[in-house]
Design a protein around this motif. Structure first.
Motif, PDB file in Angstrom:
ATOM      1  N   ASN A  88       6.658  17.644  -2.478  1.00  0.00           N
ATOM      2  CA  ASN A  88       6.927  17.843  -1.049  1.00  0.00           C
ATOM      3  C   ASN A  88       8.416  17.729  -0.745  1.00  0.00           C
ATOM      4  OD1 ASN A  88       4.186  18.101  -0.563  1.00  0.00           O
ATOM      5  ND2 ASN A  88       3.916  15.926  -0.131  1.00  0.00           N
ATOM      6  N   TYR A  89       9.072  16.789  -1.407  1.00  0.00           N
ATOM      7  CA  TYR A  89      10.508  16.587  -1.207  1.00  0.00           C
ATOM      8  C   TYR A  89      11.290  17.841  -1.583  1.00  0.00           C
ATOM      9  CZ  TYR A  89      15.149  14.761  -2.509  1.00  0.00           C
ATOM     10  OH  TYR A  89      16.494  14.559  -2.660  1.00  0.00           O
ATOM     11  N   CYS A  90      10.948  18.433  -2.719  1.00  0.00           N
ATOM     12  CA  CYS A  90      11.651  19.645  -3.160  1.00  0.00           C
ATOM     13  C   CYS A  90      11.406  20.806  -2.205  1.00  0.00           C
ATOM     14  CB  CYS A  90      11.204  20.028  -4.569  1.00  0.00           C
ATOM     15  SG  CYS A  90      11.875  18.961  -5.852  1.00  0.00           S
ATOM     16  N   TYR A  91      10.142  20.980  -1.847  1.00  0.00           N
ATOM     17  CA  TYR A  91       9.802  22.141  -1.023  1.00  0.00           C
ATOM     18  C   TYR A  91      10.311  22.001   0.413  1.00  0.00           C
ATOM     19  CZ  TYR A  91       7.054  24.967  -4.202  1.00  0.00           C
ATOM     20  OH  TYR A  91       6.682  25.797  -5.211  1.00  0.00           O
ATOM     21  N   ASN A  92      10.369  20.807   0.914  1.00  0.00           N
ATOM     22  CA  ASN A  92      10.716  20.633   2.330  1.00  0.00           C
ATOM     23  C   ASN A  92      12.148  20.195   2.582  1.00  0.00           C
ATOM     24  OD1 ASN A  92       8.085  21.278   3.295  1.00  0.00           O
ATOM     25  ND2 ASN A  92       7.394  19.255   2.652  1.00  0.00           N
ATOM     26  N   TYR A  93      12.789  19.576   1.565  1.00  0.00           N
ATOM     27  CA  TYR A  93      14.093  18.983   1.832  1.00  0.00           C
ATOM     28  C   TYR A  93      15.179  19.334   0.815  1.00  0.00           C
ATOM     29  CZ  TYR A  93      11.007  16.140   4.706  1.00  0.00           C
ATOM     30  OH  TYR A  93      10.066  15.724   5.605  1.00  0.00           O
ATOM     31  N   LYS A  94      14.845  19.295  -0.459  1.00  0.00           N
ATOM     32  CA  LYS A  94      15.905  19.344  -1.464  1.00  0.00           C
ATOM     33  C   LYS A  94      16.406  20.747  -1.773  1.00  0.00           C
ATOM     34  CE  LYS A  94      17.307  17.803  -6.008  1.00  0.00           C
ATOM     35  NZ  LYS A  94      16.961  17.124  -7.258  1.00  0.00           N
ATOM     36  N   LYS A 130       0.851  -1.185   0.000  1.00  0.00           N
ATOM     37  CA  LYS A 130       0.000   0.000   0.000  1.00  0.00           C
ATOM     38  C   LYS A 130       0.890   1.239   0.000  1.00  0.00           C
ATOM     39  CE  LYS A 130      -4.007  -1.983   2.363  1.00  0.00           C
ATOM     40  NZ  LYS A 130      -4.875  -1.927   3.571  1.00  0.00           N
ATOM     41  N   CYS A 131       0.564   2.170  -0.860  1.00  0.00           N
ATOM     42  CA  CYS A 131       1.338   3.407  -0.969  1.00  0.00           C
ATOM     43  C   CYS A 131       0.423   4.584  -0.622  1.00  0.00           C
ATOM     44  CB  CYS A 131       1.905   3.563  -2.374  1.00  0.00           C
ATOM     45  SG  CYS A 131       2.961   2.196  -2.901  1.00  0.00           S
ATOM     46  N   THR A 132       0.506   5.038   0.595  1.00  0.00           N
ATOM     47  CA  THR A 132      -0.363   6.128   1.057  1.00  0.00           C
ATOM     48  C   THR A 132       0.422   7.331   1.566  1.00  0.00           C
ATOM     49  OG1 THR A 132      -0.497   5.130   3.261  1.00  0.00           O
ATOM     50  CG2 THR A 132      -2.209   4.528   1.682  1.00  0.00           C
ATOM     51  N   ALA A 133       1.729   7.180   1.768  1.00  0.00           N
ATOM     52  CA  ALA A 133       2.548   8.277   2.308  1.00  0.00           C
ATOM     53  C   ALA A 133       2.738   9.368   1.261  1.00  0.00           C
ATOM     54  CB  ALA A 133       3.899   7.746   2.771  1.00  0.00           C
ATOM     55  N   GLU A 134       2.893  10.603   1.722  1.00  0.00           N
ATOM     56  CA  GLU A 134       3.081  11.752   0.828  1.00  0.00           C
ATOM     57  C   GLU A 134       4.370  12.520   1.102  1.00  0.00           C
ATOM     58  OE1 GLU A 134      -0.387  14.120   1.385  1.00  0.00           O
ATOM     59  OE2 GLU A 134      -1.714  12.755   0.281  1.00  0.00           O
ATOM     60  N   LYS A 135       5.067  12.138   2.153  1.00  0.00           N
ATOM     61  CA  LYS A 135       6.229  12.913   2.604  1.00  0.00           C
ATOM     62  C   LYS A 135       7.272  13.090   1.508  1.00  0.00           C
ATOM     63  CE  LYS A 135       9.690  13.066   6.317  1.00  0.00           C
ATOM     64  NZ  LYS A 135      10.185  12.391   7.545  1.00  0.00           N
ATOM     65  N   TYR A 136       7.550  12.027   0.751  1.00  0.00           N
ATOM     66  CA  TYR A 136       8.599  12.091  -0.251  1.00  0.00           C
ATOM     67  C   TYR A 136       8.071  12.127  -1.679  1.00  0.00           C
ATOM     68  CZ  TYR A 136      11.643  11.164   3.677  1.00  0.00           C
ATOM     69  OH  TYR A 136      12.303  11.248   4.878  1.00  0.00           O
ATOM     70  N   ASN A 137       6.814  12.534  -1.841  1.00  0.00           N
ATOM     71  CA  ASN A 137       6.355  12.925  -3.158  1.00  0.00           C
ATOM     72  C   ASN A 137       7.278  14.036  -3.651  1.00  0.00           C
ATOM     73  OD1 ASN A 137       4.610  15.282  -4.541  1.00  0.00           O
ATOM     74  ND2 ASN A 137       3.902  13.301  -5.274  1.00  0.00           N
ATOM     75  N   TYR A 138       7.579  14.074  -4.934  1.00  0.00           N
ATOM     76  CA  TYR A 138       8.628  14.979  -5.404  1.00  0.00           C
ATOM     77  C   TYR A 138       8.357  16.437  -5.051  1.00  0.00           C
ATOM     78  CZ  TYR A 138      12.411  16.851  -8.175  1.00  0.00           C
ATOM     79  OH  TYR A 138      13.560  17.504  -8.557  1.00  0.00           O
TER      80      TYR A 138
END
Length: 425
Positions: free
Chosen positions: A329-335, A319-327
């Motif tokens: 979100n990843y760009c805005y929050n981490y990259k 099951k794929c329900t997480a959104e944290k590392y959607n691209y």
């Protein structure tokens, strides 16, 4: 996605194996929304019958799990055949052997496809096979895409390519490694349109050899190459089978930060996109299934239903329900850094220096939504860009060295400024 259809006359029945495309059962996290589908042709095997003879923190590198398909098998005869394939697959020529029991097409297809699903590095094994039922055992004839000296040479080329690429993956978080692999495949492999549209073209397009050595492949080759490199980078990765636009299709699931995400590298390889597309990078089930239809799992069908299927089947489907590392979100929050005050933006130079060390072609600055995008863009273009690039070179001691000017891409809709980095040899 190209599939092959091969029909041979049989005495009794025809066994079906899906040529071309193709986590632990201890946890019941299978995808309950799997939808059986019908689509284009499937290939057939020959049958002989007889009554006799986290991105913000350093990631802990763990050994990836690579037997997800095997872990779903519940039939002991299928498991034994899977292991027999493993024991015989290193032969330079197509192996034949006897398996315990009078096996059915349904059982043998599961074993062959499960092995291929878990071992995408075995690029020479076809889904096509032949078998002969005896009283208490079954004769199996596996088929290869190549054999003998040609296979020996191809293995060396393949292993050299995989080792070289794997060593180029920068140390970093799981998501950073995943993105590097995603971008590498897109930038170094062309989608084989000719092979996808014609059954007459038959090469290595359906396997990872096509990606790593030939530089061209279709979706199954993309997904296998991605799975191999992710596993090499200590990232759990599996293949998913399904239907897109009435055609069979293969993509992947990856486990990032302890959660599963769907990713379609093939669909991110868009020729007319100005830079690497990440539209299908780390999606939830709900987002991916807006355009992709998942095929049924072997555990959801019986032998009779299997004979009537016109699509490939899946093994493990998380099951794929997480959104944290959607691209996004990843760009805005981490990259990438967010800029709200240009006079306090030294972190941008540091981030550009890191991107340059990784050999990235593009770098993005996120403009805070509370400031005027056009004002920031103009100021960056008229001075800050030069300052950031110059400081990045100082941080890296000019190794590598970036040109102190570059093209900037305007994207007010997403509040992004994209730099096309230029390197000086």
């Amino acid at each position: 996605m190209k599939i092959y259809k091969t029909a041979l006359v049989c005495l009794m029945t025809c066994a079906v194996a899906f040529f071309g495309c193709s986590c632990s059962l201890l946890e019941d996290d299978s995808n309950e929304s799997s939808v059986p589908v019908t689509t284009s042709e499937k290939s057939s095997t020959s049958v002989k019958t007889t009554s006799k003879p986290k991105p913000t923190e350093p990631c802990v590198y763990n050994e990836p799990k690579t037997d997800y398909a095997y872990s779903t098998l519940t039939d002991d005869y299928v498991k034994k055949l899977y292991n027999q394939i493993s024991d015989n697959i290193d032969s330079e020529y197509e192996p034949s052997f006897y398996a315990e029991g009078n096996l059915s097409e349904y059982q043998m297809t599961q074993a062959v496809e499960a092995y291929k699903n878990d071992h995408p590095e075995v690029f020479w094994l076809k889904s096509y096979y032949e078998y002969e039922n005896y009283d208490y055992e079954t004769g199996i004839w596996l088929t290869y895409t190549m054999s003998g000296d040609k296979l020996v040479t191809a293995k060396k080329e393949f292993n050299t390519a995989v080792d070289t690429i794997s060593k180029s993956v920068p140390y970093g978080t799981e998501c950073e490694r995943e993105e590097y692999i995603h971008n590498y495949i897109i930038n170094n492999c062309d989608y084989d349109e000719e092979a996808a549209e014609s059954e007459e073209v038959q090469g290595n397009e359906n396997d990872a050899y096509g990606v790593f050595v030939d530089g061209k492949a279709v979706c199954e080759g993309y997904s296998k190459a991605f799975q191999i490199l992710c596993n090499k980078a200590d990232i759990d990765c599996i293949q998913l089978m399904g239907i897109v636009d009435s055609d069979n299709h293969v993509w992947n699931c990856v486990k990032i930060g302890g959660d599963w995400y769907q990713i379609d590298v093939t669909w991110d390889d868009v020729d007319d996109f100005i830079y690497d597309s990440h539209e299908y990078f780390n999606l939830t089930d709900s987002l991916m299934y807006e355009e992709h239809t998942l095929s049924p799992k072997y555990s959801e069908i019986d032998a009779e239903s299997f004979l009537n299927l016109e699509s490939w089947c899946n093994f493990y489907v998380p099951k794929c329900t997480a959104e944290k590392y959607n691209y996004h979100n990843y760009c805005y929050n981490y990259k990438y850094p967010t800029v709200s005050n240009l006079d306090d933006s030294d972190n941008v130079s540091t981030a550009i220096a890191k991107a340059a060390k990784n050999g990235e072609e593009y770098f993005v600055v996120i403009v805070d939504e509370n400031v005027n995008y056009d004002d920031v863009y103009d100021e960056v273009r008229n001075g800050y860009m030069y300052d950031w690039l110059t400081k990045a070179n100082q941080i890296n001691s000019d190794s590598p060295k970036l040109n102190d000017t570059c093209n900037m891409l305007y994207d007010e809709k997403s509040n992004l400024i994209t730099f096309q980095l230029e390197y000086i040899n």
